[in-house]
Design a protein around this motif. Sequence first.
Motif, PDB file in Angstrom:
ATOM      1  N   ASP A  36       0.827  -1.306  -0.181  1.00  0.00           N
ATOM      2  CA  ASP A  36       0.027  -0.080   0.027  1.00  0.00           C
ATOM      3  C   ASP A  36       0.859   1.344  -0.071  1.00  0.00           C
ATOM      4  OD1 ASP A  36      -2.313  -1.513  -0.149  1.00  0.00           O
ATOM      5  OD2 ASP A  36      -2.727  -1.405   2.169  1.00  0.00           O
ATOM      6  N   THR A  37       0.238   2.216  -0.579  1.00  0.00           N
ATOM      7  CA  THR A  37       1.127   3.332  -0.607  1.00  0.00           C
ATOM      8  C   THR A  37       0.101   4.707  -0.309  1.00  0.00           C
ATOM      9  OG1 THR A  37       0.499   3.735  -3.021  1.00  0.00           O
ATOM     10  CG2 THR A  37       2.610   2.518  -2.513  1.00  0.00           C
ATOM     11  N   LYS A  42       2.155   7.133   5.157  1.00  0.00           N
ATOM     12  CA  LYS A  42       3.284   8.158   5.801  1.00  0.00           C
ATOM     13  C   LYS A  42       2.744   8.416   7.285  1.00  0.00           C
ATOM     14  CE  LYS A  42       4.738  10.763   1.382  1.00  0.00           C
ATOM     15  NZ  LYS A  42       4.824  11.805   0.837  1.00  0.00           N
ATOM     16  N   ARG A  43       1.622   8.617   7.386  1.00  0.00           N
ATOM     17  CA  ARG A  43       1.220   8.817   8.811  1.00  0.00           C
ATOM     18  C   ARG A  43       1.614   7.841   9.836  1.00  0.00           C
ATOM     19  NH1 ARG A  43      -4.698  10.005  11.559  1.00  0.00           N
ATOM     20  NH2 ARG A  43      -3.853  10.716  13.279  1.00  0.00           N
ATOM     21  N   VAL A  44       1.561   6.460   9.470  1.00  0.00           N
ATOM     22  CA  VAL A  44       2.198   5.388  10.251  1.00  0.00           C
ATOM     23  C   VAL A  44       3.425   5.561  10.411  1.00  0.00           C
ATOM     24  CG1 VAL A  44       2.184   2.763  10.170  1.00  0.00           C
ATOM     25  CG2 VAL A  44      -0.043   3.669   9.480  1.00  0.00           C
ATOM     26  N   GLN A  45       4.316   5.573   9.249  1.00  0.00           N
ATOM     27  CA  GLN A  45       5.692   5.743   9.343  1.00  0.00           C
ATOM     28  C   GLN A  45       6.155   6.782  10.176  1.00  0.00           C
ATOM     29  OE1 GLN A  45       5.997   6.267   5.048  1.00  0.00           O
ATOM     30  NE2 GLN A  45       6.681   4.178   4.967  1.00  0.00           N
ATOM     31  N   SER A  49       8.396   6.329  13.828  1.00  0.00           N
ATOM     32  CA  SER A  49       9.726   6.909  13.809  1.00  0.00           C
ATOM     33  C   SER A  49      10.278   6.169  12.682  1.00  0.00           C
ATOM     34  CB  SER A  49      10.455   6.798  15.272  1.00  0.00           C
ATOM     35  OG  SER A  49       9.690   7.549  16.127  1.00  0.00           O
ATOM     36  N   LEU A  50       9.516   6.057  11.851  1.00  0.00           N
ATOM     37  CA  LEU A  50      10.221   5.612  10.396  1.00  0.00           C
ATOM     38  C   LEU A  50      10.435   6.596   9.157  1.00  0.00           C
ATOM     39  CD1 LEU A  50       8.297   2.319  10.076  1.00  0.00           C
ATOM     40  CD2 LEU A  50      10.775   2.366  10.292  1.00  0.00           C
ATOM     41  N   PRO A  51      11.427   6.601   8.385  1.00  0.00           N
ATOM     42  CA  PRO A  51      11.331   7.409   7.349  1.00  0.00           C
ATOM     43  C   PRO A  51      10.227   7.486   6.599  1.00  0.00           C
ATOM     44  CG  PRO A  51      13.478   6.028   7.030  1.00  0.00           C
ATOM     45  CD  PRO A  51      12.392   5.511   8.120  1.00  0.00           C
ATOM     46  N   GLN A  52       9.629   8.522   6.134  1.00  0.00           N
ATOM     47  CA  GLN A  52       8.430   8.630   5.511  1.00  0.00           C
ATOM     48  C   GLN A  52       8.373   8.616   3.978  1.00  0.00           C
ATOM     49  OE1 GLN A  52       5.997  12.160   7.118  1.00  0.00           O
ATOM     50  NE2 GLN A  52       7.133  11.874   9.112  1.00  0.00           N
ATOM     51  N   LYS A  59       9.974  -2.935   6.427  1.00  0.00           N
ATOM     52  CA  LYS A  59      10.223  -2.198   7.956  1.00  0.00           C
ATOM     53  C   LYS A  59       8.984  -1.996   8.536  1.00  0.00           C
ATOM     54  CE  LYS A  59      14.654  -0.179   6.399  1.00  0.00           C
ATOM     55  NZ  LYS A  59      15.281   1.190   6.057  1.00  0.00           N
ATOM     56  N   GLU A  60       8.175  -1.504   7.705  1.00  0.00           N
ATOM     57  CA  GLU A  60       6.750  -1.107   8.520  1.00  0.00           C
ATOM     58  C   GLU A  60       6.114  -2.473   9.168  1.00  0.00           C
ATOM     59  OE1 GLU A  60       7.991   1.742   5.805  1.00  0.00           O
ATOM     60  OE2 GLU A  60       7.620  -0.068   5.411  1.00  0.00           O
TER      61      GLU A  60
END
Length: 101
Positions: A36-37, A42-45, A49-52, A59-60
């Motif tokens: 999914d994109t 990006k909000r989850v990332q 604390s992951l790169p957005q 990684k997610e």
Amino acid sequence: PPYTNEIPPMSKVEQLYVWIKSGVLARKEPFLKVGDTGERVKRVQQLLSLPQTGVYGKKEVEKVTAFQKLCKLDPNIYGRMNFKTWRQLIYFTFTKGRIRT
């Protein structure tokens, strides 16, 4: 002091807390899985604390699974964002800050 039957109005923070705890805010969030994109990814990332990057990948899945285990959520959904995971993630970040699993 004199007592009344009036209920004092809630502050914006108290109202936000009630919305988070009840899941009102989580209901708006989509189910997410690998591949999914978009902005919700990006909000989850950001919350984890992951790169957005906007792409839900390995990684997610690792971070979401670690968080789900921490919260003792259903192992059948490990790695995917569903309503319960969103609710817990929003609540946790509101009360404790960003996730650092």
